[in-house]
Design a protein around this motif. Structure first.
Motif, PDB file in Angstrom:
ATOM      1  N   GLU A  19      47.075  42.023  41.915  1.00 46.71           N
ATOM      2  CA  GLU A  19      46.609  41.647  40.582  1.00 46.71           C
ATOM      3  C   GLU A  19      45.337  40.819  40.724  1.00 46.71           C
ATOM      4  O   GLU A  19      45.317  39.862  41.496  1.00 46.71           O
ATOM      5  N   THR A  20      44.317  41.192  39.972  1.00 46.13           N
ATOM      6  CA  THR A  20      43.102  40.378  39.904  1.00 46.13           C
ATOM      7  C   THR A  20      43.208  39.547  38.637  1.00 46.13           C
ATOM      8  O   THR A  20      43.246  40.091  37.543  1.00 46.13           O
ATOM      9  N   ILE A  35      43.756  36.188  32.155  1.00 51.37           N
ATOM     10  CA  ILE A  35      43.421  37.609  32.243  1.00 51.37           C
ATOM     11  C   ILE A  35      44.003  38.188  33.535  1.00 51.37           C
ATOM     12  O   ILE A  35      43.809  37.613  34.611  1.00 51.37           O
ATOM     13  N   ILE A  36      44.703  39.299  33.419  1.00 46.96           N
ATOM     14  CA  ILE A  36      45.321  39.944  34.578  1.00 46.96           C
ATOM     15  C   ILE A  36      44.939  41.418  34.596  1.00 46.96           C
ATOM     16  O   ILE A  36      45.243  42.149  33.650  1.00 46.96           O
ATOM     17  N   SER A  55      42.080  45.310  48.090  1.00 49.31           N
ATOM     18  CA  SER A  55      40.905  44.445  48.242  1.00 49.31           C
ATOM     19  C   SER A  55      39.653  45.073  47.637  1.00 49.31           C
ATOM     20  O   SER A  55      38.832  44.379  47.024  1.00 49.31           O
ATOM     21  N   ARG A  56      39.506  46.379  47.791  1.00 49.59           N
ATOM     22  CA  ARG A  56      38.349  47.046  47.192  1.00 49.59           C
ATOM     23  C   ARG A  56      38.382  46.951  45.670  1.00 49.59           C
ATOM     24  O   ARG A  56      37.336  46.746  45.027  1.00 49.59           O
ATOM     25  N   GLU A  60      35.735  45.196  42.785  1.00 46.23           N
ATOM     26  CA  GLU A  60      35.184  45.941  41.651  1.00 46.23           C
ATOM     27  C   GLU A  60      35.351  45.203  40.325  1.00 46.23           C
ATOM     28  O   GLU A  60      34.505  45.312  39.437  1.00 46.23           O
ATOM     29  N   VAL A  61      36.445  44.464  40.162  1.00 44.28           N
ATOM     30  CA  VAL A  61      36.757  43.931  38.832  1.00 44.28           C
ATOM     31  C   VAL A  61      36.682  42.418  38.707  1.00 44.28           C
ATOM     32  O   VAL A  61      36.719  41.895  37.592  1.00 44.28           O
ATOM     33  N   ILE A  62      36.572  41.685  39.810  1.00 48.82           N
ATOM     34  CA  ILE A  62      36.740  40.240  39.723  1.00 48.82           C
ATOM     35  C   ILE A  62      35.682  39.563  38.852  1.00 48.82           C
ATOM     36  O   ILE A  62      35.992  38.631  38.096  1.00 48.82           O
TER      37      ILE A  62
END
Length: 337
Positions: A19-20, A35-36, A55-56, A60-62
């Protein structure tokens, strides 16, 4: 670590697994945003979390997740008192994405920086609930998730005694593995929780491992027992509901028995459940029925990995003067004590 009167507004980041998440938490209790970005659908094709893919995806979204957390809180980085991030335990590649992002933000805005233990975050998820004003130490806390099954005695903020933990599979890991054996979608825990009420919990007598005077857990033998039982059936005639119900009750019996024994031995005021498996309905109901003291747990959104819980834990370190340097590294096997 005692509470002080100092306030805090913390931007927290969590990327320990799949989860980011980013959140803004005020005074360790109030969620201004959380935000998740889940990767469940991404990893479902593998039947579990694929570390490199995780990890990729974080990379991309962090940036978007952090920006959304600040926007939802109607604040900017200059409004933050501290930047906090999960340092471990977790997947090394995933942790690095979050820690490097947090370090960059702290450096850019000259903000204090804190690396937080993921397990401690789960424990502090209870401080983000309606129960917060009722909490009195000592507390027995069961952290039960895909990667962790641990019992801690908490005597004050930041004061923990590790009573026991899993010797092999975590409870959530066992749920995922058995779910895969039963042909259920990933993650297995919610799927089994949903299916179990339709089956018989006494259909199969699965083992309850490590039921001794200690507080350690073991679930690998239970997983093996389910696997052996499945081999007795044709795949098309598999009694999925009964197997799910019997397996789930075996897990819950062990968790409840160990927790109840520890609660009595240490004279705690309450039992706190946290982590992804704490959302399991049978676990919650059985724990409340069998323990003669308050049993508390967070809402489902705070059971799984999220940044708000990291912000809640960070608050107590921040107001008591802790500051970390930007040269700290991730620790995938970080211990709470």
């Amino acid at each position: 670590m005692s509470e002080t009167s100092q306030n805090s507004r913390i931007l927290a980041i969590e990327t320990s697994c799949d989860e980011t998440s980013a959140a803004v938490v005020e005074d360790g209790r109030t969620i201004l945003s959380n935000i998740i970005a889940s990767q469940v659908d991404l990893h479902a094709q593998f039947g579990g979390v694929f570390p490199e893919v995780a990890s990729r995806r974080h990379i991309e979204v962090i940036h978007a997740v952090v920006q959304q957390a600040l926007e939802e809180a109607h604040m900017g980085l200059d409004n933050m008192d501290c930047i906090a991030v999960t340092r471990g335990p977790g997947l090394v590649g995933s942790l690095l994405v979050g820690v490097n992002m947090a370090k960059g933000l702290a450096l850019a805005r000259n903000k204090p920086f804190l690396g937080i233990n993921h397990i401690e975050g789960h424990i502090y998820s209870l401080w983000l609930t309606e129960h917060v004003d009722e909490i009195e130490f000592p507390i027995l806390t069961l952290v039960v998730s895909g990667g962790h099954t641990e019992l801690y005695l908490m005597t004050d903020h930041g004061q923990y005694q590790h009573l026991g933990g899993t010797l092999d599979d975590a409870a959530g890991e066992a749920f995922d593995k058995v779910g895969r054996l039963l042909g259920l979608p990933f993650p297995g825990g919610p799927a089994i929780d949903k299916l179990a009420p339709s089956g018989s919990a006494t259909a199969y007598k699965f083992p309850r491992a490590v039921m001794d005077d200690g507080y350690n857990f073991s679930f690998s033998g239970l997983k093996t027992a389910v696997s052996r039982q499945i081999k007795h059936f044709d795949k098309a005639r598999l009694p999925v509901e009964d197997l799910a119900a019997s397996f789930q009750t075996a897990v819950v019996d062990v968790l409840v028995a160990k927790t109840a024994r520890a609660a009595e031995a240490y004279g705690v005021t309450a039992v706190h459940l946290s982590g992804g498996v704490s959302a399991n309905k049978e676990l919650r109901e059985t724990m409340q029925t069998q323990l003669p003291l308050p049993v508390r747990y967070p809402p489902p959104i705070l059971c799984t990995d999220n940044a708000a819980m990291i912000g809640a834990a960070a608050h107590w370190h921040f107001v008591n003067g802790r500051r970390d340097t930007l040269n700290i590294d991730v620790i995938p096997s970080l211990q709470l004590i």
